[in-house]
Write an enzyme that holds these catalytic residues in place. Structure first.
Site, PDB file in Angstrom:
ATOM      1  CG  HIS A 178      15.929  72.910 -62.977  1.00 44.08           C
ATOM      2  ND1 HIS A 178      16.398  73.454 -64.150  1.00 44.08           N
ATOM      3  CD2 HIS A 178      15.673  73.961 -62.159  1.00 44.08           C
ATOM      4  CE1 HIS A 178      16.434  74.775 -64.042  1.00 44.08           C
ATOM      5  NE2 HIS A 178      15.995  75.103 -62.836  1.00 44.08           N
ATOM      6  CG  HIS A 181      17.208  78.097 -66.128  1.00 45.79           C
ATOM      7  ND1 HIS A 181      16.060  78.195 -65.383  1.00 45.79           N
ATOM      8  CD2 HIS A 181      16.794  78.074 -67.412  1.00 45.79           C
ATOM      9  CE1 HIS A 181      14.998  78.215 -66.184  1.00 45.79           C
ATOM     10  NE2 HIS A 181      15.423  78.139 -67.428  1.00 45.79           N
ATOM     11  CE1 TYR A 183      20.615  77.374 -60.067  1.00 48.32           C
ATOM     12  CE2 TYR A 183      18.992  77.380 -61.832  1.00 48.32           C
ATOM     13  CZ  TYR A 183      19.585  77.997 -60.746  1.00 48.32           C
ATOM     14  OH  TYR A 183      19.153  79.241 -60.333  1.00 48.32           O
TER      15      TYR A 183
HETATM   16  C1  LIG Z   1      10.202  84.040 -59.245  1.00 50.79           C
HETATM   17  C2  LIG Z   1      10.702  83.080 -60.284  1.00 50.79           C
HETATM   18  C3  LIG Z   1      11.247  81.868 -59.891  1.00 50.79           C
HETATM   19  C4  LIG Z   1      11.679  80.948 -60.860  1.00 50.79           C
HETATM   20  N1  LIG Z   1      12.148  79.716 -60.445  1.00 50.79           N
HETATM   21  C5  LIG Z   1      12.410  78.763 -61.366  1.00 50.79           C
HETATM   22  C6  LIG Z   1      12.695  77.422 -60.964  1.00 50.79           C
HETATM   23  O1  LIG Z   1      12.671  77.056 -59.777  1.00 50.79           O
HETATM   24  N2  LIG Z   1      12.965  76.510 -61.933  1.00 50.79           N
HETATM   25  C7  LIG Z   1      12.980  76.859 -63.258  1.00 50.79           C
HETATM   26  O2  LIG Z   1      13.252  76.000 -64.112  1.00 50.79           O
HETATM   27  N3  LIG Z   1      12.688  78.116 -63.660  1.00 50.79           N
HETATM   28  C8  LIG Z   1      12.382  79.058 -62.761  1.00 50.79           C
HETATM   29  N4  LIG Z   1      11.991  80.311 -63.173  1.00 50.79           N
HETATM   30  C9  LIG Z   1      11.799  80.588 -64.616  1.00 50.79           C
HETATM   31  C10 LIG Z   1      10.323  80.339 -64.994  1.00 50.79           C
HETATM   32  O3  LIG Z   1      10.001  78.959 -64.939  1.00 50.79           O
HETATM   33  C11 LIG Z   1      10.004  80.817 -66.424  1.00 50.79           C
HETATM   34  O4  LIG Z   1      10.768  80.080 -67.339  1.00 50.79           O
HETATM   35  C12 LIG Z   1      10.278  82.295 -66.601  1.00 50.79           C
HETATM   36  O5  LIG Z   1       9.693  83.046 -65.555  1.00 50.79           O
HETATM   37  C13 LIG Z   1       9.697  82.792 -67.930  1.00 50.79           C
HETATM   38  O6  LIG Z   1       8.301  82.663 -67.917  1.00 50.79           O
HETATM   39  P1  LIG Z   1       7.373  84.008 -67.752  1.00 50.79           P
HETATM   40  O7  LIG Z   1       7.929  84.995 -68.722  1.00 50.79           O
HETATM   41  O8  LIG Z   1       5.989  83.539 -68.114  1.00 50.79           O
HETATM   42  O9  LIG Z   1       7.491  84.473 -66.351  1.00 50.79           O
HETATM   43  C14 LIG Z   1      11.581  81.257 -62.241  1.00 50.79           C
HETATM   44  C15 LIG Z   1      11.036  82.493 -62.618  1.00 50.79           C
HETATM   45  C16 LIG Z   1      10.576  83.391 -61.664  1.00 50.79           C
HETATM   46  C17 LIG Z   1       9.940  84.689 -62.116  1.00 50.79           C
END
Ligand SMILES: Cc1cc2nc3c(=O)[nH]c(=O)nc-3n(C[C@H](O)[C@H](O)[C@H](O)COP(=O)(O)O)c2cc1C
Length: 374
Positions: A178, A181, A183
Site C-alpha cells: 500500500h 492515499h 499512508y
Molecule cells: C469502504 C472502503 C474501504 C477502503 N479501504 C481501502 C484500503 O484498505 N486500501 C486501499 O488501498 N484502498 C481502500 N479503499 C479504496 C478502494 O480500494 C478503491 O480504490 C475505491 O473505493 C474506488 O473504487 P470504487 O469506486 O470501485 O469503489 C477503500 C474504499 C472503500 C469504499
C-alpha cells in the site's frame, strides 16, 4: 453511453487471462482493497473467509484484500483491522487464501503501514509512537509523532519483507504494497510530508528511495516469480486534489526506480477511471503508468458506478454506470486489469453478472452495504 454493454463484448474483453510475473490471473476483474473492520483482535475469522471466497467463486480473477498491518507497532490504529503478523492472525489469513484458491481465484494481501495517520494512544498497540518521514501529518502540520530514525527505517522495511515471506508461505499468490492515499510509503513519496534532508528526502528520486528499498527487500524475501504489486495514487486521504507528479516526466522519475527495484505490476489508484491524468492526453493514471514502465497495470475508480467513493463514508450511494468506455480502454491495452470496489461490496455476484451479460441485474450502490460483511 448505453448502460448495457453487449454481453458478448464484455465477456470477450474481460475473460482474457493475464500474467503478473509467475501468476496467471483467469480474467481482468480484480477486487479493490477495502478496509472493513470486521476482524476483532486483528484476526480474520470465518465471516471474512466466506466474504472473499464468495467473490472469487463468482468470477473475480484477482482479489486484493483490505489493508492489513505489517509487524511494526506503529503500523495501525484499529483493533478491528486485520494484522499480517501473529500466529492466530496468520492462521486466519491462511484460511482466507485457501478458500479463495479453492474457489478458483487468486489473492494478494494488501500490506499496510499508516505512518503519521496514526493517532497516539490508539489500538492495537496503544504505546506505539506514530512515525513518518518527518513527523508531519498528512495536512503538513506537526503531529504527535516523530521522524523515522535509521533504526525505524530498517524495522519497517524488515516488517514488509517478513509479511511478504509469510504471504508466500501461507498460500497467497502475491502481495500488494500500500503505497497510496497518504499512508506511510506515500508520505515518503510526497513533498508535503517528506521534508527530510538525508538520502530519503529532496528530489523525487530521493523521496522514492524508501519505497524502492521496501520493494527491493520484499522482492528479496520471496521467490523470483512471486508477484509484487505496488499501489500508488496522486490523491491523499482528506486532500483529494493533491498530486505527486504534475507531468508525465515527474511521474516517470518516481515510477522508474520502483519498477527497477522489482515491482511486477502497478495499481494506479484514482477515483474515476475516465479522468485523464495529465493535460493533452486521454490516458488515465493507469494508462500513463503502463506507458512509462511497460509493466502490467491495474486501474480503479467508480467502475460500474456514477459517483466516486468518498461520499460513501457520508452514507452516499451511487447509480449504475455503463462500462462500454472501460471496455474500449481495455481493448486498447491502456491497462491490464480493472479493480472494482463498491460495486463488489454491494453485490458479490457483480463479476458473474458482468461476465454473463446480465447488466440489468446490477443494482445501485447503497452505503448500507458497508455495515455488514455479506
Ligand atoms: C469502504 C472502503 C474501504 C477502503 N479501504 C481501502 C484500503 O484498505 N486500501 C486501499 O488501498 N484502498 C481502500 N479503499 C479504496 C478502494 O480500494 C478503491 O480504490 C475505491 O473505493 C474506488 O473504487 P470504487 O469506486 O470501485 O469503489 C477503500 C474504499 C472503500 C469504499
Amino acid at each position: 453511453m448505453t448502460l448495457t454493454a453487449s454481453a458478448g463484448r464484455a465477456a470477450d474483453i474481460l475473460s482474457r487471462p493475464v500474467s503478473i510475473n509467475g501468476l496467471k490471473v483467469a480474467n481482468r476483474i480484480a477486487m479493490a482493497p477495502m478496509t472493513r473492520q470486521f476482524s476483532p483482535g486483528g484476526v480474520p475469522g470465518e465471516d471474512v473467509v466466506s466474504y472473499y471466497a464468495r467473490r472469487a467463486a463468482a468470477g473475480v480473477g484477482l482479489i486484493v484484500t483490505e489493508g492489513t498491518y505489517v509487524d511494526h507497532a506503529s503500523a495501525g490504529d484499529s483493533d478491528r483491522i486485520p494484522r499480517f503478523h501473529g500466529e492466530e492472525q496468520l492462521a486466519g489469513w491462511a484460511r482466507v487464501a485457501e478458500a479463495v484458491r479453492a474457489a478458483g481465484g487468486a489473492i494478494l494481501p494488501q500490506l499496510w503501514h499508516i505512518g503519521m495517520v496514526r493517532a497516539p494512544g490508539r489500538p492495537p498497540f496503544a504505546d506505539a509512537v506514530p512515525v513518518g518521514p518527518s513527523g508531519l501529518r498528512v495536512d503538513g502540520t506537526e503531529g504527535e509523532g516523530r521522524a523515522m530514525t535509521r533504526q525505524d527505517l530498517d524495522d519497517v522495511i524488515g516488517a514488509f519483507a517478513r509479511a511478504a515471506a509469510d504471504a508466500e508461505r501461507i498460500g497467497f499468490h502475491g502481495v500488494e504494497l500500500h503505497g497510496a492515499h497518504g499512508y506511510l510509503i506515500d508520505q515518503f513519496l510526497w513533498s508535503r510530508t517528506n521534508r527530510r534532508t538525508d538520502a530519503y528526502g529532496g528530489d523525487p528520486v530521493a523521496r522514492t528511495r524508501f519505497a524502492a528499498e521496501v520493494v527491493a527487500a520484499v522482492r528479496e524475501a520471496v521467490s523470483p516469480t512471486f508477484p509484487v504489486v505496488l499501489r500508488y495514487s496522486q490523491w491523499k486521504m482528506n486532500a483529494y486534489d493533491e498530486r505527486l507528479a504534475d507531468t508525465p516526466e515527474q511521474l516517470e522519475a518516481i515510477l522508474t526506480p520502483l519498477s527497477e527495484a522489482g515491482v511486477d505490476a502497478f495499481h494506479a489508484s484514482t477515483r474515476r477511471y475516465w479522468d485523464p491524468a495529465f493535460d493533452g492526453s486521454d490516458l488515465n493514471l493507469a494508462g500513463w503508468t503502463k506507458k512509462l514502465t511497460g509493466k502490467p497495470v491495474i486501474t480503479v475508480g467508480s467502475v460500474g458506478l456514477n459517483e466516486e467513493f468518498t461520499g460513501s463514508f457520508q452514507g452516499r450511494g451511487s447509480s449504475v454506470r455503463g462500462i462500454e468506455d472501460l471496455l474500449d480502454r481495455l481493448e486498447r491495452d491502456e491497462f491490464d486489469l480493472v479493480a472494482v470496489g463498491r460495486a463488489l461490496l454491494q453485490d458479490p455476484e457483480w463479476a458473474a453478472k458482468v461476465l454473463s451479460g446480465r447488466f440489468t441485474d446490477l443494482s445501485p450502490y447503497d452505503a448500507e452495504s458497508l455495515k455488514s460483511l455479506s
